[in-house]
Design an enzyme around this catalytic site. Structure first.
Site, PDB file in Angstrom:
ATOM      1  N   SER A  97       0.926  -1.152  -0.116  1.00  0.00           N
ATOM      2  CA  SER A  97       0.028  -0.135   0.018  1.00  0.00           C
ATOM      3  C   SER A  97       0.833   1.246   0.175  1.00  0.00           C
ATOM      4  O   SER A  97       1.704   1.302  -0.930  1.00  0.00           O
ATOM      5  CB  SER A  97      -0.862   0.008   1.165  1.00  0.00           C
ATOM      6  OG  SER A  97      -2.105   0.655   0.893  1.00  0.00           O
ATOM      7  N   ASP A 106      -8.386  -5.522  -5.712  1.00  0.00           N
ATOM      8  CA  ASP A 106      -8.114  -4.286  -4.777  1.00  0.00           C
ATOM      9  C   ASP A 106      -8.274  -2.988  -5.630  1.00  0.00           C
ATOM     10  O   ASP A 106      -7.825  -2.709  -6.645  1.00  0.00           O
ATOM     11  CB  ASP A 106      -6.740  -4.563  -4.571  1.00  0.00           C
ATOM     12  CG  ASP A 106      -5.980  -3.439  -3.770  1.00  0.00           C
ATOM     13  OD1 ASP A 106      -6.735  -2.630  -3.352  1.00  0.00           O
ATOM     14  OD2 ASP A 106      -4.782  -3.298  -4.010  1.00  0.00           O
ATOM     15  N   HIS A 127      -6.269  -6.325  -1.701  1.00  0.00           N
ATOM     16  CA  HIS A 127      -5.205  -5.481  -1.252  1.00  0.00           C
ATOM     17  C   HIS A 127      -3.935  -6.338  -0.533  1.00  0.00           C
ATOM     18  O   HIS A 127      -4.029  -6.979   0.491  1.00  0.00           O
ATOM     19  CB  HIS A 127      -5.537  -4.424  -0.206  1.00  0.00           C
ATOM     20  CG  HIS A 127      -5.017  -3.043  -0.210  1.00  0.00           C
ATOM     21  ND1 HIS A 127      -4.380  -2.662  -1.281  1.00  0.00           N
ATOM     22  CD2 HIS A 127      -4.390  -2.491   0.909  1.00  0.00           C
ATOM     23  CE1 HIS A 127      -3.805  -1.337  -1.131  1.00  0.00           C
ATOM     24  NE2 HIS A 127      -3.650  -1.166   0.258  1.00  0.00           N
TER      25      HIS A 127
END
Ligand SMILES: *[C@@H]1O[C@H](CO)[C@@H](O)[C@H](O)[C@H]1NC(C)=O
Ligand SMILES: *[C@@H]1O[C@H](CO)[C@@H](O)[C@H](O)[C@H]1NC(C)=O
Ligand SMILES: *[C@@H]1O[C@H](CO)[C@@H](O)[C@H](O)[C@H]1NC(C)=O
Ligand SMILES: *[C@@H]1O[C@H](CO)[C@@H](O)[C@H](O)[C@H]1NC(C)=O
Ligand SMILES: *[C@@H]1O[C@H](CO)[C@@H](O)[C@H](O)[C@H]1NC(C)=O
Ligand SMILES: *[C@@H]1O[C@H](CO)[C@@H](O)[C@H](O)[C@H]1NC(C)=O
Length: 489
Positions: free
Chosen positions: A171, A433, A458
């Site tokens: 991320s 995601d 994710h």
């Protein structure tokens, strides 16, 4: 990532979980889309502290502070690599020193493992408070300089000269992993930048477009029903006579009051957040982090949305909200924008948003944008347009729309956005995601490969492997390993 923005943090005193919702001690929550994966559980790995400069870019400022980090030497072999897990927009979770795919790689490659918390998050407090004046020292550039200094000093102090360093992150920290290699190539040999949104953008309506597609991949009717439900709710909000019913249907803490567009946007976004959070982390193997509610998946939400015995789509939407609240033991929701504003402008380290909300939204206002607006027609929700997000920058930090646009442009100019040019960075992404829309979508060069994982959410490849993993996910983990093996030869 992503709070309303990248995030919602689930905060609770005993077990710290991070999901995407802000929960106050008394069991309320507010939506706040979050990026990922941290908590403050204590484990056997003792925290350690590193002296870091407050401002790396001003030689005349000699103020310092203590940054938290963790070490796992169990797999380290002489001459093996050094793995550095990069912390992001929340407290680092020591559970990652014990579990996670990077440790599997470490075991095979004889790596020493380190994890450094990001400045201004968790226990790493560079300033006495979170005032906007203090937050001037919060930026990805300062964070990268922290990493560089930590890397250099640690190599010296621990006699690691000659060992190759590999950065890991998922991320926002995935972007940091890529940028660390980009900006400090002499310090980091290779990077695994998972689900990394390397392109900054003020408006990010594509996030919800992916949410639509991810719901549709479960059941084509599902996002259509969600659309009907959210539109029905927007219709009801026009008539204050319905407010008593809405208050009861969605377990609001006090009677719904809509005084401004910000109030309705905040309410509608909070409810949409239930779907965003579940899609973003769908089926991720996150239990070891101490996260609860991982059994609420796209399949579960779509089965509630398809259950006609619960009533019309609006009633099913309310049932989803109550299911989420039950799952996270939240008694009622406070949806007043003013109370959110109060939380977000509390500048104390003990404040309700100090777990990361105030800091992360500051970074979105001064570096990245990433606003998950409802501006696209190809997604299920209504009522939280870009202006709602941009106004928060002014309300919370006195950052204007012009300043925000300029800052985001500068970020892409500085790092290259989608056109990042470097070597030995692998960029895995998952098709479910919503963040993949800002990731690198194809190999840039043979030395900058993307790894696309169909069907995962994710950061899926970072979590521990398990028997029910999709074949593509297993192959992606192996692919990353083979790249590391090749690059570390
Ligand atoms: C996490 O690590 C511990 C200790 O090595 C192990 O017992 C446990 O099974 C691991 N959990 C997962 C989900 O891999
Ligand atoms: C509120 O809900 C009740 C029970 O479902 C219903 O009879 C009533 O008409 C609703 N009121 C409004 C204003 O929609
Ligand atoms: C999820 O797990 C919790 C705790 O194990 C359980 O109480 C709940 O019923 C489960 N929910 C669903 C939708 O499976
Ligand atoms: C909800 O927010 C309002 C506005 O800040 C606050 O006064 C109120 O106490 C909160 N409600 C609850 C139940 O905490
Ligand atoms: C907000 O910013 C403007 C200029 O960017 C400045 O003139 C003004 O004083 C600031 N207001 C506050 C309350 O800090
Ligand atoms: C992720 O990477 C793969 C492999 O390069 C690429 O084909 C795919 O389009 C990317 N997916 C997304 C949605 O970014």
């Amino acid at each position: 990532m992503a709070f309303h923005g990248s995030g919602s943090l689930l905060r609770n005193v005993a077990l710290l979980v991070l999901l995407s919702v802000f929960v106050n001690g008394d069991g309320q929550f507010r939506g706040f889309r979050r990026f990922q994966l941290y908590s403050s559980q204590r484990t056997v790995f003792d925290e350690q502290w590193f002296t870091q400069r407050l401002d790396h870019f001003n030689g005349a400022d000699s103020r310092v502070w203590k940054q938290r980090y963790f070490v796992n030497e169990a797999f380290s072999k002489p001459g093996g690599p050094v793995f550095l897990m990069i912390g992001g927009e929340g407290p680092v979770n020591p559970a990652w020193m014990q579990n996670g795919t990077w440790l599997t790689y470490a075991q095979k490659l004889g790596a020493l493992c380190l994890m450094l918390e990001h400045r201004f998050y968790g226990e790493s407090h560079p300033t006495p408070d979170l005032s906007t004046d203090s937050l001037r020292f919060l930026s990805s550039r300062q964070a990268l300089a922290d990493l560089a200094h930590f890397r250099s000093e640690t190599a010296e102090a621990r006699g690691l000269a000659g060992r190759k360093w590999v950065a890991f992150g998922g991320s926002y920290p995935g972007s940091l992993a890529a940028w660390f290699r980009l900006k400090y190539p002499h310090l980091v040999h290779a990077s695994v930048a998972t689900s990394a949104p390397v392109h900054a953008t003020v408006n990010f309506p594509e996030y919800l477009e992916v949410v639509w597609r991810s719901l549709a991949s479960e059941n084509a009717e599902c996002p259509v029903t969600v659309t009907k439900a959210s539109s029905a709710l927007v219709e009801r909000l026009k008539d204050p006579k319905t407010y008593d019913n809405i208050t009861a249907d969605f377990n609001l803490c006090s009677k719904l009051q809509i005084q401004t567009e910000m109030d309705s946007a905040y309410f509608l976004e909070t409810l949409a957040g239930n779907f965003m959070d579940v899609v973003q982390y769908n089926e991720d193997n996150r239990g070891f982090e101490g996260v609860t509610g991982t059994n609420i998946t796209i399949k579960v939400l779509c089965s509630v949305m398809g259950d006609t015995s619960l009533g019309d789509p609006y009633a099913r939407y309310a049932a989803v909200a109550r299911l989420m609240m039950d799952t996270f033991s939240i008694k009622c929701v406070n949806i007043s924008y003013n109370s959110y504003l109060g939380d977000m402008t509390d500048t104390s380290w003990n404040g309700p948003a100090a777990g990361g909300g105030r800091q992360w939204v500051y970074q979105t206002c001064t570096e990245f944008g990433f606003y998950q607006s409802s501006d696209s027609p190809n997604q299920p929700f209504t009522g939280f347009p870009l202006v709602y997000h941009v106004k928060q920058c002014a309300d919370f930090y006195n950052v204007s729309a012009e300043q925000l646009a300029e800052a985001v442009a500068q970020t892409n100019e500085y790092y290259g956005g989608y056109d990042i040019r470097s070597t030995r960075i692998v960029l895995p992404n998952g098709s479910i995601d919503p963040w993949h829309a800002l990731g690198v979508t194809r190999d840039i060069t043979p030395d900058l490969p993307a790894v696309f994982i169909k069907g995962t959410a994710h950061c899926a490849n970072m979590y521990p492997a398990r028997s029910q993993d999709l074949l593509q996910l297993t192959l992606a983990r192996d692919h990353v390993f083979l790249l590391l093996q090749k690059w570390l030869k």
